[in-house]
Scaffold this motif. Sequence first.
Motif, PDB file in Angstrom:
ATOM      1  N   LYS A 198       0.834  -1.207   0.000  1.00 22.11           N
ATOM      2  CA  LYS A 198       0.000   0.000   0.000  1.00 22.11           C
ATOM      3  C   LYS A 198       0.866   1.254   0.000  1.00 22.11           C
ATOM      4  CE  LYS A 198      -3.741  -2.211   2.524  1.00 22.11           C
ATOM      5  NZ  LYS A 198      -4.716  -2.374   1.498  1.00 22.11           N
ATOM      6  N   GLU A 199       0.415   2.256  -0.741  1.00 21.11           N
ATOM      7  CA  GLU A 199       1.120   3.538  -0.777  1.00 21.11           C
ATOM      8  C   GLU A 199       0.745   4.366   0.443  1.00 21.11           C
ATOM      9  OE1 GLU A 199       1.712   5.797  -4.373  1.00 21.11           O
ATOM     10  OE2 GLU A 199       0.507   4.282  -5.405  1.00 21.11           O
ATOM     11  N   LEU A 200       1.718   5.086   0.972  1.00 16.14           N
ATOM     12  CA  LEU A 200       1.481   6.021   2.071  1.00 16.14           C
ATOM     13  C   LEU A 200       1.248   7.397   1.468  1.00 16.14           C
ATOM     14  CD1 LEU A 200       4.355   4.737   4.328  1.00 16.14           C
ATOM     15  CD2 LEU A 200       1.931   4.541   4.846  1.00 16.14           C
ATOM     16  N   ILE A 201       0.098   7.993   1.751  1.00 16.75           N
ATOM     17  CA  ILE A 201      -0.277   9.293   1.210  1.00 16.75           C
ATOM     18  C   ILE A 201      -0.503  10.257   2.363  1.00 16.75           C
ATOM     19  CG2 ILE A 201      -1.950  10.562  -0.204  1.00 16.75           C
ATOM     20  CD1 ILE A 201      -0.447   8.436  -1.806  1.00 16.75           C
TER      21      ILE A 201
ATOM     22  N   THR B 228      -1.120  17.208   2.389  1.00 15.87           N
ATOM     23  CA  THR B 228      -0.519  17.706   1.146  1.00 15.87           C
ATOM     24  C   THR B 228      -0.903  16.891  -0.084  1.00 15.87           C
ATOM     25  OG1 THR B 228       1.464  16.350   1.394  1.00 15.87           O
ATOM     26  CG2 THR B 228       1.504  18.556   2.399  1.00 15.87           C
ATOM     27  N   GLY B 229      -1.411  15.683   0.115  1.00 11.91           N
ATOM     28  CA  GLY B 229      -1.753  14.806  -0.995  1.00 11.91           C
ATOM     29  C   GLY B 229      -0.546  14.165  -1.650  1.00 11.91           C
ATOM     30  N   THR B 230       0.623  14.289  -1.058  1.00  8.05           N
ATOM     31  CA  THR B 230       1.837  13.741  -1.658  1.00  8.05           C
ATOM     32  C   THR B 230       2.022  12.276  -1.289  1.00  8.05           C
ATOM     33  OG1 THR B 230       3.166  14.547   0.185  1.00  8.05           O
ATOM     34  CG2 THR B 230       3.051  15.939  -1.762  1.00  8.05           C
ATOM     35  N   ARG B 231       2.678  11.590  -2.186  1.00  9.53           N
ATOM     36  CA  ARG B 231       3.015  10.188  -1.981  1.00  9.53           C
ATOM     37  C   ARG B 231       4.288  10.139  -1.140  1.00  9.53           C
ATOM     38  NH1 ARG B 231       6.434   6.490  -4.475  1.00  9.53           N
ATOM     39  NH2 ARG B 231       5.598   4.377  -4.636  1.00  9.53           N
ATOM     40  N   LEU B 232       4.240   9.423  -0.026  1.00  5.20           N
ATOM     41  CA  LEU B 232       5.386   9.333   0.868  1.00  5.20           C
ATOM     42  C   LEU B 232       6.231   8.092   0.605  1.00  5.20           C
ATOM     43  CD1 LEU B 232       3.563  10.361   4.153  1.00  5.20           C
ATOM     44  CD2 LEU B 232       4.939  11.811   2.660  1.00  5.20           C
ATOM     45  N   GLY B 233       5.639   7.084   0.000  1.00  6.55           N
ATOM     46  CA  GLY B 233       6.354   5.852  -0.273  1.00  6.55           C
ATOM     47  C   GLY B 233       5.415   4.670  -0.221  1.00  6.55           C
TER      48      GLY B 233
ATOM     49  N   ASP C 223      -5.882   0.303  -1.506  1.00  8.01           N
ATOM     50  CA  ASP C 223      -4.629   0.546  -2.213  1.00  8.01           C
ATOM     51  C   ASP C 223      -3.677   1.479  -1.491  1.00  8.01           C
ATOM     52  OD1 ASP C 223      -5.505  -0.979  -4.411  1.00  8.01           O
ATOM     53  OD2 ASP C 223      -6.624   0.745  -5.175  1.00  8.01           O
ATOM     54  N   MET C 224      -4.176   2.203  -0.497  1.00  6.94           N
ATOM     55  CA  MET C 224      -3.323   3.202   0.142  1.00  6.94           C
ATOM     56  C   MET C 224      -3.614   3.340   1.621  1.00  6.94           C
ATOM     57  SD  MET C 224      -5.008   6.687  -1.423  1.00  6.94           S
ATOM     58  CE  MET C 224      -4.998   6.079  -3.082  1.00  6.94           C
ATOM     59  N   ILE C 225      -2.664   3.980   2.292  1.00  6.41           N
ATOM     60  CA  ILE C 225      -2.787   4.317   3.705  1.00  6.41           C
ATOM     61  C   ILE C 225      -2.686   5.821   3.798  1.00  6.41           C
ATOM     62  CG2 ILE C 225      -1.754   4.090   5.996  1.00  6.41           C
ATOM     63  CD1 ILE C 225      -0.635   1.378   5.044  1.00  6.41           C
TER      64      ILE C 225
END
Length: 79
Positions: free
Chosen positions: A10-13, A17-22, A71-73
């Motif tokens: 899962k992607e860290l968001i 800011t709405g940015t992808r952290l990893g 799909d994300m966190i």
Amino acid sequence: MLRFHDLSNKELIDLSTGTRLGVLGQTDLEINEKTGQIISFTIPQYRMFGLKKTETYSRIEWKQIKKIGDDMIIVETNK
């Protein structure tokens, strides 16, 4: 109960800011040895199109997680 395998891709968001952290699977975990609970994630920062890791890391505490989706966190940082 969630297993790490269920979280690892899962992607860290960042909520603010709405940015992808990893991606969680590319992070280091800090775990409480007595309880086995996750305390925080340490996310390496990349540059040059994600090819080279820098010496800079971001630390996300478990309590900063706001929502775990398919799909994300979503996390809320203090930035």
